[in-house]
Design a protein around this motif. Structure first.
Motif, PDB file in Angstrom:
ATOM      1  N   GLY A  45       2.706  -2.050   1.505  1.00 27.37           N
ATOM      2  CA  GLY A  45       3.404  -2.923   2.541  1.00 27.37           C
ATOM      3  C   GLY A  45       4.715  -3.306   2.131  1.00 27.37           C
ATOM      4  N   ARG A  70      -3.095  -0.924   3.414  1.00 29.52           N
ATOM      5  CA  ARG A  70      -3.277  -2.068   2.594  1.00 29.52           C
ATOM      6  C   ARG A  70      -4.907  -2.076   2.349  1.00 29.52           C
ATOM      7  N   GLN A 117       4.411   0.396  14.888  1.00 31.82           N
ATOM      8  CA  GLN A 117       4.089   0.048  13.663  1.00 31.82           C
ATOM      9  C   GLN A 117       2.516   0.197  13.447  1.00 31.82           C
ATOM     10  N   ASP A 168       2.211   1.746   6.233  1.00 34.42           N
ATOM     11  CA  ASP A 168       1.592   0.575   5.954  1.00 34.42           C
ATOM     12  C   ASP A 168       0.074   0.545   5.880  1.00 34.42           C
ATOM     13  N   THR A 208      -0.544  -0.430  11.091  1.00 41.25           N
ATOM     14  CA  THR A 208      -1.160  -0.766   9.843  1.00 41.25           C
ATOM     15  C   THR A 208      -2.643  -0.822   9.781  1.00 41.25           C
ATOM     16  N   PRO A 228       9.286  -7.966   7.049  1.00 38.98           N
ATOM     17  CA  PRO A 228       8.400  -6.577   7.383  1.00 38.98           C
ATOM     18  C   PRO A 228       9.495  -6.089   8.641  1.00 38.98           C
TER      19      PRO A 228
END
Ligand SMILES: [Zn+2]
Length: 312
Positions: free
Chosen positions: A8, A97, A49, A95, A51, A15
């Motif tokens: 990240g 996590r 984006q 990205d 994630t 970001p």
């Protein structure tokens, strides 16, 4: 061991704020590629984006290749973390996590096993506490769209059920200004989807699979009950045609070397039962804010962001 790509933004680095932001919550490395590979590749390619939050490292997964059969527990988790990074490279997703950081929650094993009682496993996690980690991510990323499993986790695996509970709870908490104000301004996710496969599509794919089986490296086929999230067609609200990203999806699945054997148009997990590799992915819209994504009756959306204003 090679250095893992940064999961990240680095501390202190703002970001990048793409206009369209998609958050996916999964139980183990590999679930994202199997369920959402073409969706993730498409939105990453379009500049959204994307994630991914993975709740465990899948430390109790069964390992397919015999040469990697020695991997178990934390060593398997570390290995699967690299597989996940390789898969994200194939999908163009930067990205990704781990919920609460690496090793915070461990794989709970299949339902009913003594592993489910391990105090460090996700099944034993306090849902509100685990959701707190996700609230932090939601308020930082501010996704308009959340994708996760249904309340049965798609097929009843305890980690998938918990991932569902954590994702749904976090969406609720993130929007509540009285919850953890130190984690940032409240954020309301406009659309929440569950992963689905329409029953008619699954039935047709398994019928084809029976014909293809003699030419495949698998002796037997799985059956529809082994496919997570199969529901009657009427419940499907959204379909993402991933023809252009089918290659990336197959490559991402292949990157999960310990867990998946890909032989297009099929793949198998450690049970070696062939199942179809879906290159169109399906969703059920289960929550929407205001007018976001209001559909005409009987008409499926072809974009998870349908109805969402770009600038929000
Ligand atoms: Zn899983």
């Amino acid at each position: 061991m090679t250095e893992l790509p940064s999961p990240g933004p680095r501390p202190g680095e703002p970001p990048s704020r793409s206009a369209r932001r998609l958050l996916l919550v999964h139980a183990h490395p590999d679930d994202e590629s199997i369920n959402n590979g073409v969706t993730m590749a498409r939105y990453a390619a379009e500049g959204a984006q994307v994630t991914l939050v993975t709740c465990t490292l899948g430390e109790r997964g069964e390992v397919i290749p015999s040469e990697l059969g020695h991997l178990a527990g934390a060593a398997l988790g570390a290995h699967r973390r690299h597989e996940l990074a390789a898969a994200m490279g194939e999908l163009g997703v930067t990205d990704f996590r781990l919920l609460g950081g690496a090793g915070r929650y461990q794989d709970s094993g299949m339902m009913g096993l003594p592993d489910n009682d391990d105090p460090g496993c996700l099944w034993q996690a306090d849902v509100d506490q685990a959701a707190g980690y996700l609230v932090e991510t939601i308020r930082e990323v501010r996704p308009q769209v959340l994708v996760t499993y249904d309340d049965h986790g798609g097929y009843g695996h305890p980690d998938h059920i918990q991932a569902h509970r954590i994702a749904m709870r976090a969406a609720e908490l993130a929007a509540d200004p009285s919850v953890r104000p130190e984690l940032g301004a409240p954020w309301r996710i406009a659309k929440v989807y569950w992963n689905r496969v329409p029953r008619s599509v699954a039935e047709a794919a398994f019928a084809r699979l029976q014909e293809e089986l003699p030419g495949l490296p698998f002796d037997k086929s799985a059956d529809i009950d082994d496919v997570p999230g199969v529901v009657d067609d009427e419940r499907i609200t959204t379909e993402i045609d991933g023809t252009a990203h089918a290659f990336a999806k197959a490559a991402a699945m292949r990157a999960h070397v310990t867990q998946i054997e890909v032989a297009e148009p099929c793949f198998a997990l450690s049970n070696e039962l062939a199942q179809p590799l879906f290159t169109t992915e399906y969703y059920e819209l289960v929550h929407r804010e205001g007018a976001a994504g209001r559909q005409h009756a009987g008409e499926r959306e072809t974009d998870l962001f349908a109805g969402i204003e770009e600038a929000s």
